[in-house]
Design a protein around this motif. Structure first.
Motif, short mmCIF file in Angstrom:
data_model
loop_
_atom_site.label_atom_id
_atom_site.label_comp_id
_atom_site.label_asym_id
_atom_site.label_seq_id
_atom_site.Cartn_x
_atom_site.Cartn_y
_atom_site.Cartn_z
N GLY A 153 19.75 5.98 -20.88
CA GLY A 153 20.84 5.78 -21.91
C GLY A 153 20.44 4.61 -22.78
O GLY A 153 20.97 4.34 -23.71
N GLN A 154 19.26 3.86 -22.72
CA GLN A 154 18.87 2.97 -23.39
C GLN A 154 18.37 3.57 -24.67
O GLN A 154 17.87 4.48 -24.96
CB GLN A 154 17.91 1.89 -22.59
CG GLN A 154 18.21 1.28 -21.30
CD GLN A 154 17.48 0.34 -20.78
OE1 GLN A 154 17.08 -0.74 -21.32
NE2 GLN A 154 16.60 0.74 -19.56
N ALA B 128 25.64 7.97 -20.95
CA ALA B 128 24.74 7.27 -20.02
C ALA B 128 24.73 8.14 -18.55
O ALA B 128 23.66 8.32 -17.76
CB ALA B 128 25.20 5.87 -19.70
N ILE B 129 26.12 8.52 -18.17
CA ILE B 129 26.44 9.13 -17.01
C ILE B 129 25.61 10.52 -17.04
O ILE B 129 24.96 11.02 -15.95
CB ILE B 129 27.76 9.25 -16.68
CG1 ILE B 129 28.24 7.98 -16.32
CG2 ILE B 129 28.15 10.28 -15.48
CD1 ILE B 129 29.80 7.80 -16.53
N PHE B 130 25.78 11.26 -18.09
CA PHE B 130 25.28 12.60 -18.17
C PHE B 130 23.51 12.47 -17.99
O PHE B 130 22.92 13.33 -17.36
CB PHE B 130 25.68 13.12 -19.62
CG PHE B 130 25.32 14.71 -19.79
CD1 PHE B 130 24.11 14.82 -20.51
CD2 PHE B 130 25.73 15.53 -18.84
CE1 PHE B 130 23.53 15.99 -21.01
CE2 PHE B 130 25.36 17.03 -18.94
CZ PHE B 130 24.31 17.24 -20.00
N LYS B 131 23.26 11.55 -18.82
CA LYS B 131 21.57 11.47 -18.73
C LYS B 131 21.01 11.05 -17.38
O LYS B 131 20.07 11.52 -16.79
CB LYS B 131 21.22 10.37 -19.72
CG LYS B 131 19.67 10.31 -20.04
CD LYS B 131 19.28 9.50 -21.40
CE LYS B 131 17.96 9.64 -21.62
NZ LYS B 131 17.39 11.09 -22.14
N LEU C 215 22.45 11.83 -14.57
CA LEU C 215 22.62 12.95 -13.61
C LEU C 215 21.56 14.14 -13.68
O LEU C 215 21.12 14.55 -13.05
CB LEU C 215 24.07 13.71 -13.97
CG LEU C 215 25.25 13.08 -13.52
CD1 LEU C 215 26.30 13.78 -13.92
CD2 LEU C 215 25.31 12.80 -11.97
N ILE C 216 21.00 14.11 -15.24
CA ILE C 216 19.73 15.15 -15.41
C ILE C 216 18.66 14.40 -14.63
O ILE C 216 17.74 15.16 -14.27
CB ILE C 216 19.73 15.23 -16.87
CG1 ILE C 216 20.82 15.82 -17.57
CG2 ILE C 216 18.33 15.89 -17.31
CD1 ILE C 216 20.94 16.12 -19.10
N GLU C 217 18.49 13.14 -14.91
CA GLU C 217 17.39 12.65 -14.21
C GLU C 217 17.01 12.47 -12.92
O GLU C 217 16.01 12.79 -12.30
CB GLU C 217 17.33 11.17 -14.77
CG GLU C 217 16.91 10.78 -16.57
CD GLU C 217 17.02 9.32 -16.70
OE1 GLU C 217 16.83 9.08 -17.83
OE2 GLU C 217 17.36 8.63 -15.77
N GLU C 218 18.32 12.64 -12.29
CA GLU C 218 18.25 12.66 -10.67
C GLU C 218 18.11 14.06 -10.22
O GLU C 218 18.24 14.09 -9.09
CB GLU C 218 19.68 11.83 -10.21
CG GLU C 218 19.66 10.36 -10.42
CD GLU C 218 18.53 9.74 -9.79
OE1 GLU C 218 18.04 9.90 -8.84
OE2 GLU C 218 18.23 8.39 -10.41
N ARG D 44 10.81 21.42 -8.33
CA ARG D 44 10.59 21.00 -6.84
C ARG D 44 12.06 20.80 -6.33
O ARG D 44 12.66 20.32 -7.08
CB ARG D 44 9.61 19.86 -6.61
CG ARG D 44 8.03 20.17 -7.27
CD ARG D 44 7.50 18.78 -7.20
NE ARG D 44 5.98 19.30 -7.55
CZ ARG D 44 5.10 18.25 -7.82
NH1 ARG D 44 5.27 17.08 -7.12
NH2 ARG D 44 3.95 18.71 -7.99
N PRO D 45 12.28 21.19 -5.21
CA PRO D 45 13.36 20.81 -4.26
C PRO D 45 13.71 19.30 -4.31
O PRO D 45 12.42 18.72 -3.96
CB PRO D 45 13.24 21.44 -3.16
CG PRO D 45 11.82 21.75 -2.76
CD PRO D 45 11.19 21.88 -4.30
N LYS D 46 14.91 18.86 -4.49
CA LYS D 46 15.23 17.40 -4.44
C LYS D 46 15.11 16.94 -2.87
O LYS D 46 15.90 17.71 -2.02
CB LYS D 46 16.43 17.03 -4.93
CG LYS D 46 16.83 15.74 -5.06
CD LYS D 46 18.09 15.40 -5.92
CE LYS D 46 18.48 13.82 -5.87
NZ LYS D 46 17.34 13.28 -6.69
#
Length: 276
Positions: A163-164, A264-267, A269-272, A222-224
Motif C-alpha cells: 500500500g505504499q 492496504a489490507i486488501f493488497k 491479502l493478495i500478496e499473501e 503454486r500452493p501456499k
C-alpha cells in the motif's frame, strides 16, 4: 501511507500543454479472458488503464489495439464511454511491437497507458518495456495516479508493495503500466458499446518468430506453504497460532482514512495469496 523518494528527469518536450486535458494519451487494450470460464472479455488491467486515461483526457483519449478488429470483446472498452477504437489489423501469432512502435513514432502521443500483463497470448508483461525501449521513452511501472502536468513533466504516484506510494516526476512522452493500484474501471454499458466505431487500419504484418517456436501452457499458481505447528498441548498450539511472526516487514498506518486502511489490507491479502 508513506511517500518515497522523488526522481526527476531533466529536459522538456516542446509543444506540450500544462493541463491534463491537453495531453495526447493512448491506451493500449487487448482481449482478456474470464479467470473462471475463460470467455473473452475486456482485460481487467487494460480497463483500469482506460479508466485512468478517461479521468485525465476525457473523450480525447485514444484506444489502440493490435489484432483482430472483429473481436467482440473490444466493444467492452467502447462501452466505457468512448466513440472509437483504432485497430492495427493483424492475424493471430503476429508481432505487435513493430506496428505499435511505427504508429506511435508518427503521432503526437505524450502518454501511453497499458496494463502490466496480458490475460491471453504470451502474457509475459514485456510489451510496455520493449515499447519504451524502442521509442526511447521513460517507463513508469505500477502507475496509480497522475497528479499534475507542468512544462512537459508529469508528477505521478507509483504503487509500491503493502500500500505504499512513491511520488515521481517523469519527462513526457513516456510509457506507463498500471496494475490493481489504479482506479477501478467503470462498468461497460451496452448501448455505447454497440454504437462505438472500431476503425481498422491496414499495416504491414510482422511474424513473431519467437512465439512460433515457443510452446504455451496455462500458468499454475503454486500452493501456499502452510506453517507446521509441532506443539503438543492445546495451550502450545494456541500460542503458536496466535504468535506474531518476526521479520519487521509490516506497515504501520497512522491517522489513515478507512479507505486507505481497507486498500492496504486488501493488497496485503493478495500478496499473501489469501485472495486472488
Amino acid at each position: 501511507m508513506k511517500s518515497g523518494f522523488t526522481t526527476s528527469f531533466p529536459g522538456l518536450h516542446p509543444g506540450y500543454g500544462d493541463t491534463m486535458t491537453d495531453l495526447n494519451i493512448v491506451a493500449l487494450v487487448s482481449v482478456g479472458a474470464h479467470p473462471t470460464s475463460g470467455r473473452p472479455r475486456r482485460a481487467e488491467q487494460d480497463a483500469r488503464a482506460v479508466e485512468l486515461g478517461l479521468r485525465l483526457a476525457g473523450q480525447n483519449l485514444q484506444l489502440l489495439h493490435a489484432g483482430d478488429p472483429q473481436a467482440e470483446a473490444l466493444r467492452g472498452y467502447l462501452g466505457m464511454g468512448l466513440e472509437q477504437l483504432d485497430v492495427l489489423e493483424q492475424p493471430e501469432g503476429a508481432d505487435a511491437l513493430p506496428l505499435l512502435v511505427d504508429y506511435l513514432q508518427g503521432s503526437r502521443t505524450q502518454l501511453v497507458l497499458t496494463g502490466s500483463q496480458a490475460e491471453t497470448g504470451e502474457g509475459s508483461g514485456m510489451l510496455p518495456f520493449l515499447l519504451a525501449e524502442r521509442l526511447g521513452w521513460p517507463m513508469v511501472v505500477g502507475l496509480a495516479e497522475v497528479e499534475k502536468v507542468e512544462n512537459g513533466v508529469a508528477q505521478v504516484l507509483q504503487a509500491l508493495p503493502r500500500g505504499q506510494r512513491r511520488r515521481l516526476k517523469v519527462r513526457l512522452p513516456c510509457v506507463a503500466s498500471v496494475d490493481n493500484a489504479a482506479p477501478v474501471a467503470r462498468q461497460s454499458a451496452f448501448g455505447p458499446a454497440r454504437r462505438g466505431q472500431i476503425e481498422a487500419h491496414e499495416v504491414t504484418v510482422v511474424d513473431d518468430s519467437l512465439l512460433a517456436e515457443a510452446s504455451l501452457q496455462p500458468a499454475k499458481s503454486r500452493p501456499k506453504r502452510l506453517k507446521v505447528i509441532k506443539a503438543k498441548t492445546g495451550a502450545e498450539r494456541m500460542k503458536a497460532a496466535t504468535a506474531k511472526a518476526s521479520g519487521g516487514g509490516g506497515q504501520v498506518l497512522k491517522d489513515a482514512s478507512p479507505q486507505e486502511g481497507a486498500e492496504a489490507i486488501f493488497k496485503l491479502l493478495i500478496e499473501e495469496g489469501v485472495l486472488r
